[in-house]
Scaffold this active site. Structure first.
Site, PDB file in Angstrom:
ATOM      1  N   ARG A  22       0.826  -1.207   0.000  1.00 31.69           N
ATOM      2  CA  ARG A  22       0.000   0.000   0.000  1.00 31.69           C
ATOM      3  C   ARG A  22       0.860   1.256   0.000  1.00 31.69           C
ATOM      4  O   ARG A  22       0.539   2.244  -0.668  1.00 31.69           O
ATOM      5  CB  ARG A  22      -0.943  -0.022   1.199  1.00 31.69           C
ATOM      6  CG  ARG A  22      -2.096  -0.997   1.026  1.00 31.69           C
ATOM      7  CD  ARG A  22      -2.929  -1.195   2.275  1.00 31.69           C
ATOM      8  NE  ARG A  22      -4.092  -2.031   1.975  1.00 31.69           N
ATOM      9  CZ  ARG A  22      -4.958  -2.459   2.872  1.00 31.69           C
ATOM     10  NH1 ARG A  22      -4.794  -2.152   4.155  1.00 31.69           N
ATOM     11  NH2 ARG A  22      -5.995  -3.209   2.518  1.00 31.69           N
ATOM     12  N   TYR A 166      -5.783  -0.755  -6.619  1.00 34.68           N
ATOM     13  CA  TYR A 166      -4.733  -1.676  -6.174  1.00 34.68           C
ATOM     14  C   TYR A 166      -4.674  -1.821  -4.654  1.00 34.68           C
ATOM     15  O   TYR A 166      -4.829  -0.846  -3.921  1.00 34.68           O
ATOM     16  CB  TYR A 166      -3.367  -1.144  -6.587  1.00 34.68           C
ATOM     17  CG  TYR A 166      -2.879  -1.444  -7.977  1.00 34.68           C
ATOM     18  CD1 TYR A 166      -3.244  -2.608  -8.655  1.00 34.68           C
ATOM     19  CD2 TYR A 166      -2.002  -0.572  -8.604  1.00 34.68           C
ATOM     20  CE1 TYR A 166      -2.762  -2.860  -9.928  1.00 34.68           C
ATOM     21  CE2 TYR A 166      -1.509  -0.822  -9.880  1.00 34.68           C
ATOM     22  CZ  TYR A 166      -1.892  -1.971 -10.540  1.00 34.68           C
ATOM     23  OH  TYR A 166      -1.410  -2.218 -11.780  1.00 34.68           O
ATOM     24  N   GLU A 167      -4.348  -3.014  -4.186  1.00 36.58           N
ATOM     25  CA  GLU A 167      -4.020  -3.288  -2.776  1.00 36.58           C
ATOM     26  C   GLU A 167      -5.085  -2.795  -1.794  1.00 36.58           C
ATOM     27  O   GLU A 167      -4.791  -2.270  -0.733  1.00 36.58           O
ATOM     28  CB  GLU A 167      -2.656  -2.677  -2.408  1.00 36.58           C
ATOM     29  CG  GLU A 167      -1.520  -3.068  -3.322  1.00 36.58           C
ATOM     30  CD  GLU A 167      -1.263  -4.573  -3.349  1.00 36.58           C
ATOM     31  OE1 GLU A 167      -1.807  -5.300  -2.498  1.00 36.58           O
ATOM     32  OE2 GLU A 167      -0.521  -5.016  -4.230  1.00 36.58           O
ATOM     33  N   GLY A 168      -6.329  -2.977  -2.186  1.00 37.07           N
ATOM     34  CA  GLY A 168      -7.441  -2.495  -1.365  1.00 37.07           C
ATOM     35  C   GLY A 168      -7.909  -1.161  -1.890  1.00 37.07           C
ATOM     36  O   GLY A 168      -7.148  -0.193  -1.920  1.00 37.07           O
TER      37      GLY A 168
END
Length: 321
Positions: A22, A166-168
């Site tokens: 993140r 991306y990534e949450g």
């Protein structure tokens, strides 16, 4: 299959990777904003169209470079003030990564980990939201030329947009901040951050009012919004979900504004001491003031949206949508 790590501890191991990723995606958003700014600024200096409202700036040419139009400058400074302020905050995050990994004092490592946990959803969501917005602004500066493939800036929009997912997704980042990070360890991380911002505002005094006054007002709004969430989200979890994004943006503009204050203090100290690079520090202060005037000024509307809660948004039956 092979067990990686301890049994029943897989989710914890996954989040070790996820949190690092993140922060990496946050830098991706920041990079997209920088790329967009550089392209848009170069084009604005070259492209001529119309005359400046305050009088011709290039009388020898049939029109003025669009860099002289106030609205174009608004867009360019929106990009630049986001990039430079966020880069300052990212530097503070990077420093605390080193502290968390290598400091000999366990208490200092814990403080650094708390700060990183708090800043991860802030940086990921704000840097990528604004990196995507900056890419759109670059297209706007180019006008029709930005929408076609010739100059390549339309690709900035496509490349930057995924970073918000991306990534949450950034909605998940907001839920992480509101639902986990605020209350974690009895609110230890957010209390420490608020104490730091308050101390830095007090230490700055009246020397940088253009920075301290807007930041102090936004910090007050953030504290009120935090108190409202603490009082209302427990009894109605939809409040937390419904206003998490606005709350995270409020937290973000305060965080980047805080980084700008620290940067401004360094700039002013350099100017007061005398420097061969006065133009650099003077320009940095101007860009920082723009962030305070435009981004930090959002705090009052963000507070109003947070304290409106989720009641209205949950009233419609699902079939009514």
């Amino acid at each position: 299959g092979y067990l990686v790590g301890e049994e029943n501890k897989g989710l914890r191991a996954m989040f070790t990777m996820m949190n690092a990723a993140r922060l990496g995606v946050a830098v991706e958003g920041l990079g997209a904003g920088e790329l967009a700014y550089q392209a848009a600024a170069a084009y604005a200096k070259d492209r001529i169209q119309g005359r400046s409202l305050s009088g011709p700036k290039a009388p020898d040419k049939p029109a003025d470079p669009i860099i002289h139009h106030a609205d174009v400058r608004r867009m360019l400074l929106t990009m630049r003030s986001f990039v430079e302020g966020s880069r300052a905050l990212n530097g503070l995050i990077a420093l605390q990564l080193d502290v968390a990994q290598t400091h000999p004092d366990a208490a200092e490592r814990e403080k650094a980990e708390d700060f990183l946990g708090l800043m991860t959803p802030v940086a990921k969501s704000f840097f990528t939201d604004e990196g995507s917005a900056a890419s759109n602004l670059a297209v706007q500066v180019y006008g029709g030329h930005g929408y076609i493939c010739e100059h390549g800036v339309e690709q900035f929009v496509r490349d930057a947009r995924i970073s918000q997912i991306y990534e949450g997704t950034n909605g998940i980042q907001a839920l992480d901040l509101v639902g986990r990070k605020l209350a974690l360890n009895g609110g230890r991380a957010v209390k420490a951050f608020f104490a730091q911002v308050g101390a830095d505002l007090a230490a700055a005094g009246d020397s940088l009012n253009a920075f301290t006054q807007p930041l102090a007002a936004a910090f007050d709004s953030l504290q009120k919004a935090t108190g409202w969430l603490m009082q209302n989200a427990a009894s109605n979890p939809d409040h937390a979900g419904g206003v998490a994004v606005e709350y995270t943006r409020l937290f973000s503009v305060v965080s980047v504004g805080w980084a700008w204050l620290k940067a401004a203090q360094t700039c002013q100290a350099k100017l007061d001491a005398g420097t061969d690079d006065a133009a650099f520090y003077t320009n940095k202060l101007i860009v920082g003031r723009f962030f305070m005037e435009r981004y930090v000024a959002e705090h009052s509307s963000l507070l109003a949206r947070v304290t409106a809660g989720a009641q209205t948004m949950m009233e419609l039956d699902a079939e009514a949508f």
